[in-house]
Design an enzyme around this catalytic site. Structure first.
Site, PDB file in Angstrom:
ATOM      1  N   GLU A 135       0.855  -0.939  -0.035  1.00 38.20           N
ATOM      2  CA  GLU A 135       0.043   0.070   0.032  1.00 38.20           C
ATOM      3  C   GLU A 135       1.024   1.317  -0.099  1.00 38.20           C
ATOM      4  OE1 GLU A 135      -3.217  -2.453   2.546  1.00 38.20           O
ATOM      5  OE2 GLU A 135      -2.812  -0.422   3.280  1.00 38.20           O
ATOM      6  N   ARG A 136       1.874   1.081   0.573  1.00 42.64           N
ATOM      7  CA  ARG A 136       2.962   2.370   0.587  1.00 42.64           C
ATOM      8  C   ARG A 136       3.662   2.421  -0.573  1.00 42.64           C
ATOM      9  NH1 ARG A 136       3.548   1.519   7.009  1.00 42.64           N
ATOM     10  NH2 ARG A 136       1.872   2.656   7.605  1.00 42.64           N
TER      11      ARG A 136
ATOM     12  N   GLN B 136      18.995  29.827 -17.777  1.00 41.43           N
ATOM     13  CA  GLN B 136      19.680  29.067 -17.215  1.00 41.43           C
ATOM     14  C   GLN B 136      18.973  28.332 -15.958  1.00 41.43           C
ATOM     15  OE1 GLN B 136      23.307  29.615 -14.918  1.00 41.43           O
ATOM     16  NE2 GLN B 136      24.570  28.238 -16.457  1.00 41.43           N
TER      17      GLN B 136
END
Ligand SMILES: Cc1cc2nc3c(=O)[nH]c(=O)nc-3n(C[C@H](O)[C@H](O)[C@H](O)COP(=O)(O)OP(=O)(O)OC[C@H]3O[C@@H](n4cnc5c(N)ncnc54)[C@H](O)[C@@H]3O)c2cc1C
Length: 374
Positions: A239-240, A276
């Site tokens: 689930e994690r 940049q």
């Protein structure tokens, strides 16, 4: 291209993408407005074999593996289809029924879950507890051949639409051990509270559930009495990892989105991408996303082999969700004011990502789990 996935997983991805493009993308904004997804979507997903993909074929399931599950989770995350709460139903509750249910229970509940007629939810959290599961106050008291359930639950995903709830409680209020019992919609005393207003995941229904002297036969118990904590812990690694998988896919999709946006948008005579600062921000994000992908895929390989540890799953959830929140915030910044407009994917994804650091166990609880292994 990813060694952890096979050709059949990638073929399944094509099918999932077609379904999402056809059935979900055009309607998602309406569901966010309504705060709930129509049950008919679930039935269409069921007909196409997209619910409970790992459930055994003997009960009408797809007989797939966690690779098929990962593909579904990734594609829903890429499409930002956060209104659709299939994952709790298909990847969590279905797994409990498959792992701990009797044949009679599997025959009763899996077919309607697989074809989308019955939406199943997991009801752990209560107004007074979330992280500390053992502090549950709901009681599941035995009375002859029945259990009598009393208590209230909150924050339950798909609660309004639920046809069956796996309720976590205690057979004795003073005990530490937990028991899991299934309660079907329509059982006297089982009531749904209001749909909770959330800052994100607006299309996904989240609600309260109330149990007032609800009586169910003892045959509705999942597994053995007082073993609930062990059962819940067994499933938690996967689930994690789900939240880590979702984070990796969401970062990748929104990085692409942000590259395209900044290449298009001109400021002071040059594109935002040409600055940049932008290229360094995106380069850093690309490097982090690539590292996360490698780690999540390693965990996926381990879960496929039945080797994923709870510490490693906690790392995937902790770093995945924290990275997702940080990078999505940077992507939003590169969109300027448009990043704050709900019609832009990044705006909705940024809000929806916030909960990933909370549900499924908070980041602090993930650190506790990892710290225990040091
Ligand atoms: C959108 C959404 C959907 C959800 N879906 C479901 C569902 O389907 N089913 C379900 O049962 N639940 C569900 N939940 C509940 C969710 O799992 C809990 O909110 C979560 O576990 C945190 O519990 P809590 O809210 O009670 O926070 P608390 O436990 O009260 O935590 C408050 C703060 O204290 C910190 N804290 C707690 N313990 C410790 C500790 N030991 N060390 C350091 N810090 C600590 C936490 O990290 C947090 O910062 C959902 C929640 C949300 C928001």
């Amino acid at each position: 291209m990813r060694p952890v996935l096979r050709d059949d997983h990638e073929m399944f991805r094509d099918q999932v993408r077609r379904f999402i493009d056809r059935e979900i993308v055009p309607n998602h904004a309406q569901w966010e407005h309504d705060g709930v997804v129509p049950k008919s979507l679930w039935q269409r997903a069921g007909r196409e074999g997209l619910l409970c993909v790992t459930a055994p074929e003997a009960f009408g399931g797809g007989g797939g593996d966690y690779g098929h599950s990962a593909v579904l989770i990734e594609e829903l995350a890429r499409a930002n289809a956060t209104a659709v709460g299939f994952t709790t139903h298909s990847e969590i509750v279905s797994n409990y029924v498959v792992a701990y249910g009797t044949d009679e229970q599997k025959t009763r509940w899996l077919p309607p879950m697989i074809n989308g007629d019955m939406i199943a939810v997991i009801a752990m959290t209560e107004p007074g507890m979330g992280s500390d599961l053992r502090a549950v106050r709901t009681t599941i008291r035995r009375d002859g051949d029945e259990y009598v359930i009393n208590g209230s639950k909150t924050f339950i995903t798909n609660g309004i639409n639920s046809g069956m709830a796996v309720v976590v409680g205690k057979t004795d209020a003073a005990a530490r051990e937990l028991t899991l019992v299934c309660v079907e919609d329509g059982t006297p005393g089982f009531a749904k509270g209001k749909k909770l207003e959330k800052i994100g995941l607006k299309g996904q229904d989240t609600s309260e559930l109330f149990f007032d002297n609800v009586r169910v036969p003892v045959t509705n118990r999942l597994g053995e009495e007082d073993k609930g904590f062990r059962y819940l812990s067994h499933q938690l690694a996967w689930e994690r990892l789900i939240i880590g998988i979702r984070a990796a896919a969401s970062i990748e999709a929104l990085l692409e989105e942000t590259i395209d946006y900044t290449r298009d948008r001109k400021v002071f005579g040059q594109t935002v991408f040409d600055y940049q600062n932008t290229r360094f921000t995106l380069a850093q994000a690309k490097a982090e996303a690539t590292m996360l992908r490698a780690f999540v895929d390693e965990c996926l390989g381990e879960v496929l082999r039945g080797e994923l540890s709870s510490e490693k799953a906690a790392m995937a959830k902790l770093l995945g969700s924290e990275m997702q929140n940080r990078l999505l915030d940077e992507f939003l910044q590169l969109h300027g004011g448009y990043g704050f407009m709900s019609e832009y994917k990044i705006a909705r994804a940024w809000v929806d990502a916030r909960v990933a650091r909370i549900y499924g166990g908070t980041s602090e609880i993930m650190k506790e789990i990892i710290a225990r292994s040091l």
